[in-house]
Scaffold this active site. Structure first.
Site, mmCIF file in Angstrom:
data_model
loop_
_atom_site.group_PDB
_atom_site.id
_atom_site.type_symbol
_atom_site.label_atom_id
_atom_site.label_comp_id
_atom_site.label_asym_id
_atom_site.label_seq_id
_atom_site.Cartn_x
_atom_site.Cartn_y
_atom_site.Cartn_z
ATOM 1 C CG ASP A 1 56.675 -56.825 -47.134
ATOM 2 O OD1 ASP A 1 57.677 -55.861 -47.277
ATOM 3 O OD2 ASP A 1 56.726 -57.730 -48.068
ATOM 4 C CE LYS B 1 79.720 -45.878 -35.185
ATOM 5 N NZ LYS B 1 79.006 -45.541 -34.424
ATOM 6 C CD GLU C 1 79.515 -49.670 -34.406
ATOM 7 O OE1 GLU C 1 79.954 -48.981 -33.515
ATOM 8 O OE2 GLU C 1 79.245 -51.131 -33.665
ATOM 9 C CD GLU D 1 79.385 -42.270 -35.179
ATOM 10 O OE1 GLU D 1 79.183 -42.822 -34.152
ATOM 11 O OE2 GLU D 1 78.604 -41.903 -36.065
ATOM 12 C CG ASN D 2 81.583 -38.779 -28.940
ATOM 13 O OD1 ASN D 2 80.981 -38.576 -30.039
ATOM 14 N ND2 ASN D 2 80.990 -38.926 -27.857
ATOM 15 C CG ASP E 1 71.440 -49.661 -27.719
ATOM 16 O OD1 ASP E 1 71.766 -48.720 -28.110
ATOM 17 O OD2 ASP E 1 70.995 -50.784 -27.944
ATOM 18 C CB THR F 1 83.476 -44.997 -33.280
ATOM 19 O OG1 THR F 1 83.095 -44.522 -31.834
ATOM 20 C CG2 THR F 1 83.793 -46.384 -32.863
#
Length: 1196
Positions: free
Chosen positions: A87, A314, A198, A394-395, A124, A357
């Site tokens: 922390d 987003k 998001e 965005e795509n 990812d 998106t």
């Protein structure tokens, strides 16, 4: 009309709104403004998710992006990397290395403060968990999500954990502290709002068993979430009994309130559409809204003072299961999206940009996917446009040619401010070579970007090109780098006539290699060699007869290189003209002087002033002296003037004395001389005579002489002719604006609520101690006359021929932004501007053939009694008012007309029109106002509260067009007032339009409503409208498409088509063209957004174009030709001009064969003015097919 007392609502009428300097010119139906991205649009690329291991390859990739016009690299700054040790134990070294690489390449860097996990979601390719020490800060139940099946998700911190805001605040503060030195390369910062960065719930997570196109699962099953839901419901209803009454349940304890126990059954059993279901979905979204507010506030707190850039977040494009009849919008709702209007309003409230998106995707709304991504992009983008929320795109998936074309369609249709392509490895290989995808990205997206002439971080080259080619292009590369794609970049006009200009960031290179052409393969010759430009500023002059051109160091004489909008300190100077063509010789304090005589100042937008803006870098003042370019200098006791950053106005002194400097722009108080003649030199009175506009000079009508004094001192005026001068010099008249003598039956009106339209002069925002507060919908927001002036082209290009603005009289309340609570009849409210500025507005509107209607209130003043007395003299006498108390609901319900006319409307002080002194003063005042302003018509507020006898006298005194507001649905009641005024707002028709077009009711109601036209003196002058500032917006009230009730635009377009082609004067309220959907006052009085590319703006412009070019559609006769429940047709005629209108009010295509047309013979071909189809009259009839909710207008 409703009004407020103290914090009550007060109806204020306005309908208009315009522009931001729109460039579209409407010359034909097919020539309306083309769609375009925003003026600051840039194309960016998303960096890799994982850490960079090969910096050499990465730098090659960055250089390729830079050489191909990419603006910025966007990067996830992973919380799990930088604070993994413990922390508040931060390590930013990796991201500083990253930022340095970006800076070296000459790119911008957009960090995403990624407070979510990487790994486990689609796309990812890394595994970066949240910091492990976080688990010690709270319980798993508080910090995690839990879905319907019990799966616990820790992709991101739950917004319901009380410690979330504190952790993010600490992270943001450390980032700001460590990257303040990189502010020059950071144009924007993004915030992660949840999973995958998001703002959503982790509703679709493969590790939890989800696969596409599954609905996903609600995430509200921790005890923390359940208790939060219970508390919210108890707070909303106040007791369990009231909850049961609302939901139709028999709960005995709050603990029995739970999220849906069966997510699928919640839809298949209809629970989602029950009162309980709506409450749950609304609360579920509200958790995200509050979270956005928390992270937005923390970001602004830590970033605004350090970086001063836009901050964004987003939301996810949850495009599947949208139109599944078994579970409509189930995926969106599981993710937390129940009401996009409300969600996007939170972005507006939090002052955050919105990234959305899946712009590359097309609809395929069939089972099993039920995927409508294109529709979803349109929905979200339209709402954002309407609310003034900046959009970035965005795509969702790797894309190719057709995908890029789809992206181009969306970013131009909705005026996006930026687009980021996912990701770098899809565009550039590790060796720096481009992939095939880069060419499509460059063709369709990068090509839309605006030149970044000032924001680069590397070496810069500025080139002034003396125009050989009228529209020159420059094809270039940083020495040793990659070339732009031929023909290169189009150069923009420079601030000095005859030159084009560009500034290029060349990174670490020392020279720019370039060639010039006209964009059509005609090239400037340099013996087949390219030109080389060093860093700094150069001027290029093409050679004669094909010879090589020449390059000289520095800008051309008279240029102002500092006027280019840099990112450093700026000084703007307005110079009140003593010298007719003033020069400013200057230096940033402590810097280098311009070469004498300095830079010629350009005429300002305010008559009688010159203006310049200078970029002074890091200096805090500009040191300057003024001259006429011929060695005649302004005197300041041999000292120079000092101007601070910001805007200042300089006025030369009298008789050689020093001038004065005051903060801010000039007020624009300019006397316009219509035809003023004066000698430019008293010693040569027989010389040339000039006719110009004079600023700030008081001349008597008869014979006067005007002479500019020498040495920049103020002008003088004398009341006789100069010796030897013409004694019959024509000075014309110093007149106020004059009316256009408008035929109002031909007009199309844009209704403007001035305070909510456009803020053109922030210096008046806090006038009278009643400060502007954009966060409070009931207080002043800053719109003013200058704002309307600035937007006249926006209105004109939409095709409107008139504007109606809310009242201009002085108010005396922080809640009187609307203008309906007059304090001083004989003064203009300072929030809006001055009388001079109002006159300027009228003149400039008239210059564009736009008539001006002003709202006036003669029924009442503000609420100043008892206690505070009365309005300002002469309206300060007790017997000028009634004292009969408030009008009650009972008075309205029983039609107690005496009380309606003699009582106080919502506590506002009711004027006593039976008192001759009151009546006469009101008539004197309106004559004065009309004489001072030259306005063309009046809209009278609260007319049903004013005695009819006075209305007739007032109408005669005004001697101009008058339209009254009679807020009532009975046409006989409303129509009677047209015996006393010229026209009335057609409230009965408004209610019919709302029913027929907003709620899909029978078109026969239109026929029935027209049968009531007999009650009006002339229904052609009725004001026809679909909504206004006193009622819910059309899009708020409309029912929408069955099964897809968010789809309301077709209903609005049908209503607009009817309103702008049928009998009466159409009135469109500001914001309609931007798709505004506010509810009751004050939600229907939103601040304006000016997107001339909005689909609704374009549609209204097209309708107005057709109306303006066809007299029949303005005030021609109208005859019904067909009516049934879903279809209506009428013909309008005037002096040989014929127009036939067809309207399909159904959600299905409709075909009709209609005959009995007037003045049209067999064989006549008619063309639809709203598209390109045509029909021919055969056997006296026409067969037409209309798409759902379509309007067609056929003319010869």
């Amino acid at each position: 009309m409703t009004l407020y007392r103290s914090l009550w609502k007060k109806g204020c009428m306005l309908l208009l709104s315009l522009v931001l300097s729109l460039t579209a010119f409407i010359g034909s139906p097919s020539n309306t403004a083309s769609a375009a991205v925003a003026d600051d649009f840039q194309a960016s690329v998303m960096g890799p998710l994982a850490k960079i291991n090969d910096w050499g390859s990465f730098k090659k990739q960055l250089q390729t992006l830079k050489n191909n016009g990419v603006y910025a690299i966007t990067t996830d700054v992973w919380w799990g990397y930088v604070e993994s040790a413990g922390d508040n134990q931060f390590d930013w070294s990796y991201y500083k290395t990253y930022a340095n690489a970006v800076k070296e390449a000459g790119l911008k860097w957009v960090p995403i403060i990624s407070t979510h996990k990487c790994g486990g979601n689609v796309g990812d390719d890394c595994n970066i968990p949240l910091p492990s020490w976080l688990s010690s800060k709270g319980s798993a139940d508080e910090m995690q999500f839990k879905d319907e099946s019990g799966y616990a998700n820790s992709e991101a911190l739950s917004p319901l954990w009380s410690g979330t805001g504190k952790q993010y605040d600490e992270l943001y503060a450390s980032f700001a502290e460590n990257f303040a030195g990189y502010k020059s390369i950071i144009p924007k910062i993004y915030l992660s709002g949840g999973p995958s960065g998001e703002l959503r719930y982790p509703s679709y997570y493969p590790a939890a068993g989800w696969s596409y196109p599954g609905r996903g699962k609600f995430q509200a099953y921790t005890e923390t979430a359940k208790n939060a839901f219970r508390t919210a419901m108890n707070d909303k209803y106040g007791s369990l009994d009231k909850i049961n009454a609302a939901w139709g349940t028999k709960l005995t304890s709050l603990s029995q309130i739970n999220p849906p126990t069966d997510g699928d059954g919640f839809y298949t059993n209809g629970g989602y559409n029950s009162a309980y279901g709506k409450d749950f979905l609304s609360w579920y979204q509200s958790v995200l809204e509050k979270h956005l507010g928390v992270i937005g506030a923390a970001a602004h707190k830590n970033f605004d003072s350090v970086f001063g850039v836009r901050i964004g977040a987003k939301i996810s494009g949850l495009h599947w299961q949208m139109n599944n009849p078994a579970m409509p919008h189930g995926t969106e709702q599981a993710g937390g999206y129940y009401d996009y209007n409300r969600l996007i309003q939170k972005f507006k409230d939090a002052d955050l940009d919105l990234t959305f998106t899946c712009l590359e995707m097309s609809d395929s709304g069939t089972a099993p996917n039920y995927s409508l991504p294109s529709t979803l992009v349109d929905t979200v983008s339209s709402i954002a446009n309407a609310k003034g929320v900046r959009l970035n795109g965005e795509n969702a998936l790797p894309t190719g040619g057709s995908g890029f074309q789809k992206i181009e369609e969306k970013i131009t249709k909705f005026g996006y401010h930026g687009f980021t392509l996912l990701r770098i490895n899809n565009l550039v290989n590790n060796d720096g070579s481009p992939t095939g995808e880069l060419s499509g990205f460059k063709q369709y997206i990068i090509s839309k970007a605006k030149p970044d002439n000032n924001g680069g971080t590397g070496n810069k080259v500025t080139i002034y090109y003396k125009k050989g080619f009228n529209s020159p292009y420059i094809h270039y590369r940083p020495a040793g780098g990659s070339w732009t794609a031929a023909p290169g970049v189009k150069m923009q006009d420079a601030e000095i006539s005859g030159y084009a200009k560009i500034t290029v960031d060349i990174g670490s290179a020392s020279q720019l290699e370039a060639a010039f052409n006209d964009g059509n393969n005609n090239w400037d010759s340099n013996n087949t060699k390219n030109y080389s430009f060093s860093t700094g500023t150069s001027t290029y002059t093409p050679g004669n007869s094909g010879n090589a051109g020449t390059i000289t160091s520095g800008a051309p004489a008279g240029a102002n290189p500092g006027d280019g909008g840099g990112t450093t300190n700026k000084v703007t100077v307005y110079y009140k003209k003593g010298f007719n063509s003033p020069y400013i010789h200057y230096r940033p304090a402590g810097g280098s002087w311009t070469a004498a005589p300095g830079v010629k100042m350009q005429d300002a937008e305010i008559s009688g002033y010159a203006k310049i803006t200078v970029d002074i870098g890091s200096a805090s003042q500009l040191e300057a002296a003024f001259n006429d370019g011929n060695n005649n200098w302004d005197s300041n006791n041999t000292k120079n003037y000092l101007f601070s950053t910001g805007t200042s106005t300089y006025t030369p002194g009298s008789n050689g004395a020093a001038g004065t400097i005051r903060t801010g722009a000039p007020s624009g108080s300019v006397l316009s001389v219509v035809t003023s003649t004066y000698a430019t030199d008293l010693n040569e009175v027989t010389g040339p005579i000039q006719t110009e506009k004079l600023s700030g000079v008081s001349l008597n009508v008869s014979t006067s002489t005007y002479a500019p004094n020498s040495n920049g001192v103020e002008v003088t005026a004398q009341t006789e002719a100069p010796s030897g001068a013409f004694t019959s010099m024509d000075l014309g008249t110093l007149s106020n604006p004059t009316s256009l003598n408008t035929d109002w039956s031909k007009q199309s009106i844009y209704f403007i609520m001035t305070d909510r339209f456009s803020n053109g002069d922030p210096s008046n925002d806090n006038y009278g101690g009643f400060n502007s507060n954009n966060s409070d919908q009931r207080k002043w927001h800053g719109g003013d006359f200058q704002g309307i002036i600035n937007k006249l082209d926006y209105i004109k290009n939409m095709g409107f021929t008139a504007i109606w603005i809310t009242p201009v009289t002085m108010q005396k309340s922080e809640y009187a932004y609307h203008g309906y609570h007059t304090y001083d009849f004989y003064a203009v409210d300072g929030h809006l501007g001055t009388m001079d500025k109002l006159q300027e507005l009228v003149r400039k509107a008239h210059d564009k053939n736009i008539a001006v209607m002003v709202d006036v209130v003669v029924n009442h003043t503000g609420d100043f009694q008892p206690g505070n007395g009365f309005a300002k003299a002469p309206f300060d006498k007790a017997d000028w008012y009634h004292h009969n108390g408030d009008i009650t609901d009972g008075d309205y319900n029983s039609n107690n007309q005496w009380k309606i006319e003699n009582g106080d409307v919502a506590g506002l002080d009711d004027l006593n029109h039976e008192n001759p002194a009151t009546a006469n003063e009101l008539k004197n005042w309106i004559k004065w106002l009309l004489n001072e302003t030259g306005i063309d018509g009046l809209r009278l507020d609260t007319v049903k509260h004013v005695p009819k006898g006075f209305l007739k006298d007032f109408d005669q005194a005004a001697n101009t067009f008058t339209m009254g507001e009679i807020f009532h649905g009975d046409p006989a009641y409303v129509g009677d007032y047209t015996r006393y005024l010229d026209a009335a707002l057609d409230f009965p028709m408004y209610y019919t339009i709302k029913d027929v077009f907003g709620h899909d009711q029978s078109m026969r109601k239109i026929k029935d409503r027209y049968s009531d036209d007999r009650y009006y003196r002339d229904a052609q002058t009725n004001g026809v409208f679909i909504d206004n500032h006193d009622v819910k917006r059309f899009l708020n009230d409309a029912s929408g498409k069955p099964g897809a009730n968010y789809d309301k635009w077709p209903q609005l377009k049908a209503a607009l088509g009817f309103t702008l082609t049928s009998r009466g004067i159409p009135i469109i309220y500001q914001g309609t063209e931007q798709g505004y959907s506010g509810g009751d006052d004050p939600a229907n009085r939103e601040n304006m957004n000016f997107n001339a590319n909005h689909d609704l703006y374009q549609y209204i412009a097209k309708l107005n174009y057709v109306r303006n070019n066809h007299p029949a559609l303005q005030n021609g006769s109208q005859r019904e030709k067909w009516v049934d429940d879903s279809f209506y047709s009428f013909q309008r005629s005037k002096n040989g001009d014929e127009a036939i209108v067809f309207i399909n009010n159904s959600w299905n295509s409709q075909t009709r064969t209609i005959g009995n047309f007037d003045n049209l013979s067999n064989g006549t071909r008619l063309t639809n003015q709203l598209s390109n189809d045509s029909v021919q009259i055969n056997n006296g009839s026409i067969t037409v097919t209309l798409a759902p909710k379509e309007v067609k207008v056929f003319t010869k």
